[in-house]
Write a protein that holds these residues in place. Sequence first.
Motif, PDB file in Angstrom:
ATOM      1  N   ALA A 105      63.674  43.943  42.090  1.00 41.27           N
ATOM      2  CA  ALA A 105      62.969  43.096  43.044  1.00 41.27           C
ATOM      3  C   ALA A 105      62.296  41.953  42.292  1.00 41.27           C
ATOM      4  O   ALA A 105      61.864  42.103  41.147  1.00 41.27           O
ATOM      5  N   SER A 106      62.195  40.810  42.944  1.00 42.32           N
ATOM      6  CA  SER A 106      61.627  39.626  42.291  1.00 42.32           C
ATOM      7  C   SER A 106      60.145  39.772  42.024  1.00 42.32           C
ATOM      8  O   SER A 106      59.598  39.130  41.127  1.00 42.32           O
ATOM      9  N   SER A 107      59.466  40.637  42.773  1.00 41.48           N
ATOM     10  CA  SER A 107      58.029  40.846  42.590  1.00 41.48           C
ATOM     11  C   SER A 107      57.755  42.333  42.410  1.00 41.48           C
ATOM     12  O   SER A 107      58.240  43.160  43.195  1.00 41.48           O
ATOM     13  N   GLN A 108      57.016  42.667  41.369  1.00 39.36           N
ATOM     14  CA  GLN A 108      56.642  44.051  41.096  1.00 39.36           C
ATOM     15  C   GLN A 108      55.123  44.144  41.227  1.00 39.36           C
ATOM     16  O   GLN A 108      54.383  43.605  40.395  1.00 39.36           O
ATOM     17  N   ASN A 109      54.650  44.819  42.277  1.00 45.19           N
ATOM     18  CA  ASN A 109      53.207  44.851  42.495  1.00 45.19           C
ATOM     19  C   ASN A 109      52.766  46.187  43.094  1.00 45.19           C
ATOM     20  O   ASN A 109      53.582  47.022  43.501  1.00 45.19           O
ATOM     21  N   TRP A 110      51.456  46.336  43.152  1.00 44.28           N
ATOM     22  CA  TRP A 110      50.849  47.590  43.618  1.00 44.28           C
ATOM     23  C   TRP A 110      49.464  47.274  44.171  1.00 44.28           C
ATOM     24  O   TRP A 110      48.714  46.492  43.571  1.00 44.28           O
ATOM     25  N   ALA A 111      49.130  47.849  45.313  1.00 47.16           N
ATOM     26  CA  ALA A 111      47.822  47.624  45.917  1.00 47.16           C
ATOM     27  C   ALA A 111      47.277  48.951  46.421  1.00 47.16           C
ATOM     28  O   ALA A 111      48.044  49.841  46.836  1.00 47.16           O
ATOM     29  N   SER A 123      59.548  41.916  23.546  1.00 47.64           N
ATOM     30  CA  SER A 123      58.652  41.520  24.620  1.00 47.64           C
ATOM     31  C   SER A 123      58.933  42.325  25.893  1.00 47.64           C
ATOM     32  O   SER A 123      60.084  42.458  26.318  1.00 47.64           O
ATOM     33  N   LEU A 124      57.869  42.867  26.510  1.00 49.35           N
ATOM     34  CA  LEU A 124      58.021  43.701  27.699  1.00 49.35           C
ATOM     35  C   LEU A 124      57.451  43.056  28.966  1.00 49.35           C
ATOM     36  O   LEU A 124      57.924  43.341  30.052  1.00 49.35           O
ATOM     37  N   GLY A 125      56.415  42.238  28.819  1.00 48.28           N
ATOM     38  CA  GLY A 125      55.896  41.585  30.013  1.00 48.28           C
ATOM     39  C   GLY A 125      54.389  41.467  30.023  1.00 48.28           C
ATOM     40  O   GLY A 125      53.703  41.827  29.064  1.00 48.28           O
ATOM     41  N   THR A 126      53.887  40.967  31.144  1.00 40.03           N
ATOM     42  CA  THR A 126      52.453  40.734  31.329  1.00 40.03           C
ATOM     43  C   THR A 126      52.012  41.326  32.656  1.00 40.03           C
ATOM     44  O   THR A 126      52.716  41.212  33.666  1.00 40.03           O
ATOM     45  N   GLU A 127      50.858  41.962  32.652  1.00 39.21           N
ATOM     46  CA  GLU A 127      50.308  42.574  33.864  1.00 39.21           C
ATOM     47  C   GLU A 127      48.937  41.984  34.157  1.00 39.21           C
ATOM     48  O   GLU A 127      48.142  41.740  33.254  1.00 39.21           O
ATOM     49  N   ILE A 128      48.656  41.767  35.435  1.00 38.42           N
ATOM     50  CA  ILE A 128      47.332  41.333  35.883  1.00 38.42           C
ATOM     51  C   ILE A 128      46.766  42.408  36.805  1.00 38.42           C
ATOM     52  O   ILE A 128      47.427  42.833  37.760  1.00 38.42           O
ATOM     53  N   ASP A 129      45.545  42.858  36.511  1.00 40.00           N
ATOM     54  CA  ASP A 129      44.873  43.878  37.308  1.00 40.00           C
ATOM     55  C   ASP A 129      43.590  43.305  37.905  1.00 40.00           C
ATOM     56  O   ASP A 129      42.783  42.681  37.185  1.00 40.00           O
ATOM     57  N   LEU A 130      43.394  43.524  39.193  1.00 39.23           N
ATOM     58  CA  LEU A 130      42.180  43.104  39.888  1.00 39.23           C
ATOM     59  C   LEU A 130      41.584  44.315  40.596  1.00 39.23           C
ATOM     60  O   LEU A 130      42.306  45.056  41.281  1.00 39.23           O
ATOM     61  N   VAL A 131      40.275  44.537  40.427  1.00 43.67           N
ATOM     62  CA  VAL A 131      39.603  45.641  41.111  1.00 43.67           C
ATOM     63  C   VAL A 131      38.260  45.147  41.652  1.00 43.67           C
ATOM     64  O   VAL A 131      37.405  44.684  40.889  1.00 43.67           O
ATOM     65  N   PHE A 132      38.099  45.255  42.960  1.00 41.03           N
ATOM     66  CA  PHE A 132      36.821  44.960  43.597  1.00 41.03           C
ATOM     67  C   PHE A 132      36.170  46.283  43.978  1.00 41.03           C
ATOM     68  O   PHE A 132      36.817  47.152  44.588  1.00 41.03           O
ATOM     69  N   GLU A 178      47.835  53.696  49.204  1.00 43.03           N
ATOM     70  CA  GLU A 178      48.565  52.945  48.171  1.00 43.03           C
ATOM     71  C   GLU A 178      49.821  52.294  48.753  1.00 43.03           C
ATOM     72  O   GLU A 178      50.557  52.921  49.520  1.00 43.03           O
ATOM     73  N   TYR A 179      50.031  51.058  48.340  1.00 41.29           N
ATOM     74  CA  TYR A 179      51.289  50.348  48.573  1.00 41.29           C
ATOM     75  C   TYR A 179      51.956  50.195  47.216  1.00 41.29           C
ATOM     76  O   TYR A 179      51.426  49.523  46.323  1.00 41.29           O
ATOM     77  N   ARG A 180      53.086  50.864  47.012  1.00 46.96           N
ATOM     78  CA  ARG A 180      53.749  50.892  45.707  1.00 46.96           C
ATOM     79  C   ARG A 180      55.065  50.115  45.755  1.00 46.96           C
ATOM     80  O   ARG A 180      56.013  50.538  46.410  1.00 46.96           O
ATOM     81  N   HIS A 181      55.084  49.003  45.048  1.00 43.45           N
ATOM     82  CA  HIS A 181      56.286  48.176  44.973  1.00 43.45           C
ATOM     83  C   HIS A 181      56.498  47.801  43.506  1.00 43.45           C
ATOM     84  O   HIS A 181      56.453  46.648  43.119  1.00 43.45           O
ATOM     85  N   GLY A 182      56.676  48.850  42.684  1.00 46.67           N
ATOM     86  CA  GLY A 182      56.816  48.649  41.253  1.00 46.67           C
ATOM     87  C   GLY A 182      55.764  49.384  40.458  1.00 46.67           C
ATOM     88  O   GLY A 182      55.581  49.119  39.273  1.00 46.67           O
ATOM     89  N   PHE A 183      55.071  50.321  41.056  1.00 47.67           N
ATOM     90  CA  PHE A 183      54.085  51.137  40.347  1.00 47.67           C
ATOM     91  C   PHE A 183      54.800  52.157  39.472  1.00 47.67           C
ATOM     92  O   PHE A 183      55.650  52.902  39.945  1.00 47.67           O
ATOM     93  N   GLY A 184      54.500  52.184  38.182  1.00 47.77           N
ATOM     94  CA  GLY A 184      55.074  53.163  37.265  1.00 47.77           C
ATOM     95  C   GLY A 184      56.471  52.841  36.774  1.00 47.77           C
ATOM     96  O   GLY A 184      56.910  53.375  35.762  1.00 47.77           O
ATOM     97  N   TYR A 225      44.469  45.474  43.138  1.00 48.61           N
ATOM     98  CA  TYR A 225      45.792  44.848  43.218  1.00 48.61           C
ATOM     99  C   TYR A 225      46.274  44.582  41.800  1.00 48.61           C
ATOM    100  O   TYR A 225      45.522  44.097  40.950  1.00 48.61           O
ATOM    101  N   SER A 226      47.548  44.897  41.535  1.00 51.86           N
ATOM    102  CA  SER A 226      48.145  44.665  40.224  1.00 51.86           C
ATOM    103  C   SER A 226      49.509  44.012  40.384  1.00 51.86           C
ATOM    104  O   SER A 226      50.255  44.333  41.324  1.00 51.86           O
ATOM    105  N   GLN A 227      49.817  43.138  39.443  1.00 51.44           N
ATOM    106  CA  GLN A 227      51.110  42.433  39.446  1.00 51.44           C
ATOM    107  C   GLN A 227      51.714  42.523  38.054  1.00 51.44           C
ATOM    108  O   GLN A 227      51.049  42.237  37.060  1.00 51.44           O
ATOM    109  N   MET A 228      52.986  42.933  37.994  1.00 53.19           N
ATOM    110  CA  MET A 228      53.701  42.998  36.726  1.00 53.19           C
ATOM    111  C   MET A 228      54.714  41.856  36.658  1.00 53.19           C
ATOM    112  O   MET A 228      55.531  41.686  37.568  1.00 53.19           O
ATOM    113  N   PHE A 229      54.619  41.060  35.589  1.00 51.03           N
ATOM    114  CA  PHE A 229      55.598  40.011  35.318  1.00 51.03           C
ATOM    115  C   PHE A 229      56.474  40.518  34.174  1.00 51.03           C
ATOM    116  O   PHE A 229      56.129  40.376  32.997  1.00 51.03           O
TER     117      PHE A 229
END
Length: 426
Positions: A404-410, A361-370, A33-39, A383-387
């Motif tokens: 941080a300007s980007s909140q993501n997790w892979a 309003s709290l935000g929008t999340e995009i989740d991708l799973v292969f 896991e790469y955690r840059h805003g997970f949780g 991969y997930s990205q939180m806006f």
Amino acid sequence: MKKQYLIITLLFLTANGIYAQFTLDGQFRPRTEYRHGFGNLIPDAADAGFAISTRARLNAKYESEAYQFYLSLQDVMVWGENRQILPDDQNDSFAVFEAWANINLGKGWSTKLGRQVISYDDQRIFGGLDWAQQGRNHDAGLLKYKKNKFMMDIGLAFSQDFDNPTGFQSVGTAYNTSGFFTYKTMQYLYAKQQGEKFSGSLLILNNGFQNFDVNGDADGISSLQTIGTHLGYKSGKFNAMANLFIQTGERQGELDVKGAYLLGLELGYKASPKVALGLGTEVISGNDGDAGETGAFFPLYGTNHKFNGFMDYFYVGNHANSVGLFDIHASAKFDLGKQSSLLVKVLNFSGEQELASGEKSLGTEIDLVFAKKFKGYGLAIGYSQMFAADGMYELKGITDDLAASSQNWAWVQLTIKPQFLNTKKE
């Protein structure tokens, strides 16, 4: 000595199981896991987290006409957490994940006793939490009935820890283990009727939480009731599911719960043999701010990682008595051929109640799973990205200029499930 006894028990079962119905299998599941805003939102000055964890399980099951016995041993390891040449496990994570017996009583009745996974429907209130490397289990006794397409479980649990500083506890039944809605007592009724197109279930659950007075002495129990239904429909290319639950009574610490609810609706459509579409919403009530009571619902023992975004900003060890949640989401799952698939999911979050600033309003999340299945093992990459919106910064207690300007997790996960022995009659 605990590990040695368990290994001896497994070897004994294996030797005897050769002449009976016995299975011995395992699971090896490393995840990077790469955690840059997970949780939670990560501050700009903080470094991202990066680690590899592994779950290893060994499962044994013995079956006869009279009973079934199941034993699952588990260890959860983070790579490098043990100092070199240590004789023991520093994180003390080796455990008996499941140990139960299911005794057949006849005419559709049975009783299941011991440490077990309790999971129903879409796992909203009760689930195995398989995503977490440690999983979730319960020490409980179930009276079970099943006939045709009807089933009913009556569950009972009484928790004790014998945690007395003077030695083995012999007076009273004070329960000192707490946190994450750990209960002292539990009683529930679950019933489900499966039809050709429709299905419906009913859950009536009572949890008792140990209270303590100002001196730390046991002082009664707070009882929380969760009541609701899960409904399902499937016809041709279309399917739908709905959850309707309410909570009342008291949380831990005698906090009154009034008017708490969860409403969820999921719609699915098979647009083609290779594309499945989904649309859904969930409303979970939040705290109205009145002193001494709460209107916030919490989904208790469900697989919460499955809901409200894979980045776990809500109801995964957090958000227990907050502003609630209004979640609307859409998804598409693509069959890419050769046993591979791609899931794309977009979720928009708002509070069910307003924050102190009046923001919702709290935000929008995009989740991708292969995901791809190979011969004997499976691989998944996510991969997930939180806006985050302004409300998310307020909710999580960090100003937007410090985050941080980007909140993501892979993440990347490998799953291998070897079967060592199977003497079941085909």
